[in-house]
Scaffold this active site. Structure first.
Site, mmCIF file in Angstrom:
data_model
loop_
_atom_site.group_PDB
_atom_site.id
_atom_site.type_symbol
_atom_site.label_atom_id
_atom_site.label_comp_id
_atom_site.label_asym_id
_atom_site.label_seq_id
_atom_site.Cartn_x
_atom_site.Cartn_y
_atom_site.Cartn_z
ATOM 1 N N CYS A 69 5.724 23.488 0.892
ATOM 2 C CA CYS A 69 5.090 23.634 -0.421
ATOM 3 C C CYS A 69 5.024 22.337 -1.240
ATOM 4 C CB CYS A 69 5.743 24.760 -1.210
ATOM 5 S SG CYS A 69 7.479 25.022 -0.924
ATOM 6 N N ARG A 91 15.908 22.335 8.972
ATOM 7 C CA ARG A 91 16.927 22.777 8.017
ATOM 8 C C ARG A 91 18.300 22.666 8.664
ATOM 9 N NH1 ARG A 91 13.888 28.210 5.544
ATOM 10 N NH2 ARG A 91 12.044 27.076 4.788
ATOM 11 N N GLN A 127 6.620 27.273 11.092
ATOM 12 C CA GLN A 127 6.140 28.433 10.342
ATOM 13 C C GLN A 127 4.616 28.461 10.319
ATOM 14 O OE1 GLN A 127 7.908 28.237 6.404
ATOM 15 N NE2 GLN A 127 9.405 29.793 6.938
ATOM 16 N N ASP A 164 2.775 28.658 7.873
ATOM 17 C CA ASP A 164 2.916 28.508 6.425
ATOM 18 C C ASP A 164 1.558 28.275 5.769
ATOM 19 O OD1 ASP A 164 4.415 28.512 4.193
ATOM 20 O OD2 ASP A 164 5.257 26.507 4.431
ATOM 21 N N HIS A 213 -0.412 28.097 1.610
ATOM 22 C CA HIS A 213 -0.304 28.175 0.160
ATOM 23 C C HIS A 213 -1.696 28.334 -0.438
ATOM 24 C CE1 HIS A 213 3.502 26.217 1.316
ATOM 25 N NE2 HIS A 213 3.996 26.931 0.311
ATOM 26 N N LYS A 218 7.990 38.591 -5.769
ATOM 27 C CA LYS A 218 7.642 38.413 -4.357
ATOM 28 C C LYS A 218 7.560 39.760 -3.657
ATOM 29 C CE LYS A 218 12.444 37.857 -2.811
ATOM 30 N NZ LYS A 218 13.375 37.073 -1.974
ATOM 31 N N HIS A 230 2.775 31.564 -2.214
ATOM 32 C CA HIS A 230 3.400 31.185 -0.947
ATOM 33 C C HIS A 230 3.208 32.349 0.026
ATOM 34 C CE1 HIS A 230 5.877 27.883 -2.815
ATOM 35 N NE2 HIS A 230 5.671 28.632 -3.879
#
Length: 818
Positions: A506, A535, A553, A555, A557, A637, A683
């Site tokens: 992000c 991570r 991911q 991922d 946005h 969320k 997200h």
């Protein structure tokens, strides 16, 4: 005359516990476990003074004292009885044993309560009581059952190892990280974190009991961690505790009273407040439980007040975890599970065997999909067939991206720490990030800062000159504030020369959004990224593909206006349903609303939550759960869970609204009037991490992959060398259809090659012999053992093409119906 219970309390001390329990008993108690067969009318016939009636339990007397008037009790059956609460409780003939062994808590008027704890206070009981017994078979019941077992195990760990920290760090696996004991439905069981200092007696020399008062001898691991022998000893001590001790003393007090009167330390209290589940929403009290160790612990939520309900306790696993106190001494997490009966323990053992057959690590090794190496812990090495599988799923998602109008981008893996400071990750997430040291000096940063200050001073000088010439400011205060904020962000994003590997995408996507001036015509702006993330997970939490240090991911946005939130979230939900349906998974949706600690205005939160609710109602027809107060601090969320083939729940997808990052990065777009507005970020991850979803689907399908995503789709098996040419021609046709086909050449017997192909789960096995070469008709063997005879090559290829294109879970090549 004092009851035996109060007399026992007076003997045990300290006095504040006796006083606290006595005060709490002035509240209205509901304890159906103490119900007796004697009907209340029979009791009243013998004596009008119930305090002298030996058949009526003490808890009932308090009820009688404040609830003589009739009230309505709506039981599970839905039957409404107009009688006093005392009459209703005493009428529960034969319910005692059932409640004690199957119902650890009760839900009253929508709130979970300990059985035996106050429901409401005198002298104003509610007119209606909606009551529901919560059994061990329900998720809430199991969570409370395992949380209480964790407290018992933590007390024993404290007595065995002398580690007071274990009384602070314990809980139910379902409430902490979703990673429970193997074989438990939903990832259940409990955990206790123990610090091992390597001091004290050796393991063999530790005494179980000794000294006056029966205090335990301290046991040490000798610095080598908790052994199987120590684990078994902790298990036996915990089981013995369930038979030896009285019911728990559990009271609700304010945080101030917990510290001053009961000696609860600040760290324990802070953790308890963070994880507390109060009886009623808005209750700021904490729940203290007195242990035999002579200390009070903060319970995370309701507990099972009678320890003798725990018939079976099994300690099964250990693993290293991050030092809780920031020190260097070793910490270990002990995992276990408990049940109300031995029969349920046996069912758990059976489920372990069942789950072991589906273990993605075992299947991954058998099918040569991935491997691990200690040179890169927490990072999977995907082998050719595992890479095939990932590529199939990625190609499918890219098709969905085109359908839902996403643009794929590629962003760097490494960013200057200046980025993480602006986003807030440097302060709040730094311990989970990997730092990268740059060898270059910081002269470039100093030069850029000088240029920035020079440009700012020049702009201020031009403003003063314009004001002197025109007699006006040349801009409104809002524009000045915007420019000041813009300069602050630019300054904050100046490189520092220190770098970190990105743990999420992000912040990098915010930088991408800032790269040019945006207009309302550019929104919604949907960008997706498949770049890997890193991570720093603790070694004890790593496990196969479910928890990694390096992962990828799907991922994305979405930068949109506030008016576009609902439509974009609804589109994300629709995409989740599409993708999960293709993977043969059924998603479950949970809405998490504003927490106590949050940022943003009340109006923004209400609008955001309303948008999520409307989107959920539209796409799920109202079939979703609400988790009040569990949203992120930056926005509400939606969490999406799936249930696999063995009824385990996994969280994979998530959809989150974010007001914080656009503010932190001062993101702006021009609206239709030409003024600057701040966008909202959605997200969105559909699969979560590819690796975790691969683990879930491996175990869900048990390695029998759907044809479209299978890494081994067709095995072509020529009977003799004379048939290799025909087999090669067939393989060429299959490869031209984007189908993975392999030739298993002669050398071994036909039956051996077929068994080998079936063991690694080829979807279809085609034997090529004289008949196949001459007539073009095949006997198709599937990986489930079914053989379909007499399939013409043209029909077979058409069916395979359709199965690939439609991404079906079940095979299209079926035996002809009689």
């Amino acid at each position: 005359m004092l009851s035996k219970r109060l007399a026992s309390l007076l003997r045990q001390g300290p006095r504040q516990w006796v006083k606290a329990v006595a005060e709490q008993r002035r509240s209205l108690y509901f304890d159906p476990r103490l119900a007796v067969a004697t009907r209340v009318d029979e009791a009243l016939a013998e004596s009008t003074d119930l305090s002298h009636h030996s058949e009526v339990p003490e808890a009932m007397l308090h009820v009688h004292g404040v609830a003589a008037k009739p009230i309505s009790v709506k039981a599970e059956s839905g039957r409404v009885t107009a009688l006093s609460l005392l009459e209703w409780v005493c009428a529960q003939d034969g319910v005692k044993d059932k409640l004690r062994h199957r119902y650890p808590l009760v839900e009253i008027n929508g709130e979970l309560c300990d059985i035996g704890q106050p429901i409401f206070s005198s002298p104003s009981p509610p007119a209606d009581v909606d009551l529901h017994y919560v059994s061990f078979d329900e998720e809430a019941g199991r969570d409370v059952f395992w949380r209480t077992t964790a407290m018992l195990a933590a007390e024993e760990a404290h007595l065995l190892y002398g580690d007071a920290n274990s009384l602070t760090y314990f809980g139910a696996c379902t409430a902490i990280d979703g990673k429970g004991v193997r074989g438990a439905e939903g990832g259940g069981g409990f955990w206790v974190d123990v610090k091992l200092d390597g001091s004290g007696q050796s393991e063999d020399g530790a005494e179980e009991e000794g000294g006056e008062g029966g205090s335990r001898g301290k046991q040490s691991s000798g610095g080598g961690g908790i052994t199987k022998k120590m684990l078994k000893k902790l298990e036996r001590a915990t089981v013995r505790k369930t038979y030896d001790r009285d019911p728990f003393d559990c009271i609700l007090v304010t945080p101030e009273v917990a510290v001053k009167k009961f000696g609860v330390d600040a760290d324990t209290l802070r953790r308890g407040l963070q994880r507390r589940q109060a009886y009623a929403r808005g209750d700021d009290r904490v729940r203290l439980v007195r242990l035999d160790a002579g200390v009070a612990v903060v319970a995370d939520g309701p507990i099972v007040t009678s320890p003798d309900l725990f018939r079976v306790v099994e300690m099964s696993e250990t693993g290293a975890v991050e030092a809780r106190d920031g020190g260097e001494q070793q910490w270990q997490r002990v995992r276990g599970i408990s049940f109300p009966s031995k029969g349920e323990l046996q069912n758990w053992y059976n489920s372990i065997r069942h789950v072991h057959l589906r273990d993605h690590r075992k299947i991954g090794a058998q099918q040569k999909l991935f491997s691990f190496n200690p040179l890169s812990p927490g990072s999977a090495f995907f082998l050719p067939h595992g890479t095939r599988l990932l590529n199939r799923v990625t190609a499918y998602l890219r098709e969905k991206y085109r359908e839902y109008e996403y643009e794929e981008v590629m962003t760097p893996l490494m960013f200057d720490t200046a980025l993480w400071k602006v986003s807030g990750h440097y302060d709040n997430y730094r311990s989970n990030m990997y730092g990268v040291s740059a060898m270059e000096a910081l002269e470039s940063r100093e030069e850029e800062l000088r240029n920035l200050h020079s440009a700012l001073a020049k702009e201020e000088e031009e403003k003063k000159k314009e004001k002197a010439e025109t007699g006006s400011d040349g801009s409104s205060e809002d524009v000045d504030e915007h420019r000041r904020r813009e300069w602050e962000v630019k300054k904050a994003l100046m490189p520092t020369g220190e770098y970190g590997l990105k743990p999420m995408n992000c912040p990098g996507h915010c930088v991408l959004f800032m790269s040019e001036q945006r207009s309302y015509k550019d929104l919604p702006m949907r960008i997706a990224d498949f770049s890997p993330l890193h991570r720093n997970e603790t070694s004890g939490s790593l496990g196969g593909l479910t928890r990694l240090r390096r992962f990828t991911q799907d991922d994305a946005h979405i930068f949109c206006t506030k008016d576009q939130m609902e439509e974009e979230v609804a589109s994300c939900l629709k995409m989740v349903k599409d993708v999960y349906s293709t993977l043969d998974l059924v998603p479950e949706f949970t809405l998490s609303t504003r927490p106590d600690q949050s940022m943003g205005s009340e109006e923004d939160w209400q609008k955001a939550e309303s948008a999520l609710v409307d989107a959920l109602n539209k796409e799920t027809k109202g079939r979703y759960l609400v988790n009040d107060g569990d949203g992120a601090f930056y926005g509400p969320k939606i969490d999406i869970h799936v249930m696999d083939a063995v009824r385990r729940r996994h969280q994979c997808a998530t959809i989150q609204l974010d007001f914080q990052l656009p503010h932190a990065f001062n993101l702006k777009y021009k609206n239709n009037e030409g003024s600057d507005q701040q966008p909202v970020i959605v997200h969105r991850a559909i699969l979560g991490s590819f690796e975790r979803m691969l683990a879930v689907t491996t175990e869900h399908f048990r390695g029998k992959w759907p044809f479209w995503m299978s890494p081994r789709q067709v095995a072509v098996i020529p009977m003799k060398d004379d048939h290799i040419e025909s087999a090669s021609e067939l393989k060429k046709k299959l490869v031209g259809m984007d189908i993975y086909a392999d030739i298993l050449p002669p050398g071994d017997s036909i039956s051996y090659r077929v068994r080998n192909a079936q063991s690694v789960q080829y979807n279809y096995m085609l034997v090529v012999g004289d008949r196949e070469v001459k007539d073009g008709v095949y006997s198709v063997r599937r990986n489930d053992g079914v053989v379909v005879d007499g399939v013409a090559q043209v029909d077979m290829l058409d069916l395979m093409r359709d199965e690939m294109r439609e991404r079906l879970v079940k095979p299209l090549i079926q035996p002809k119906s009689e």
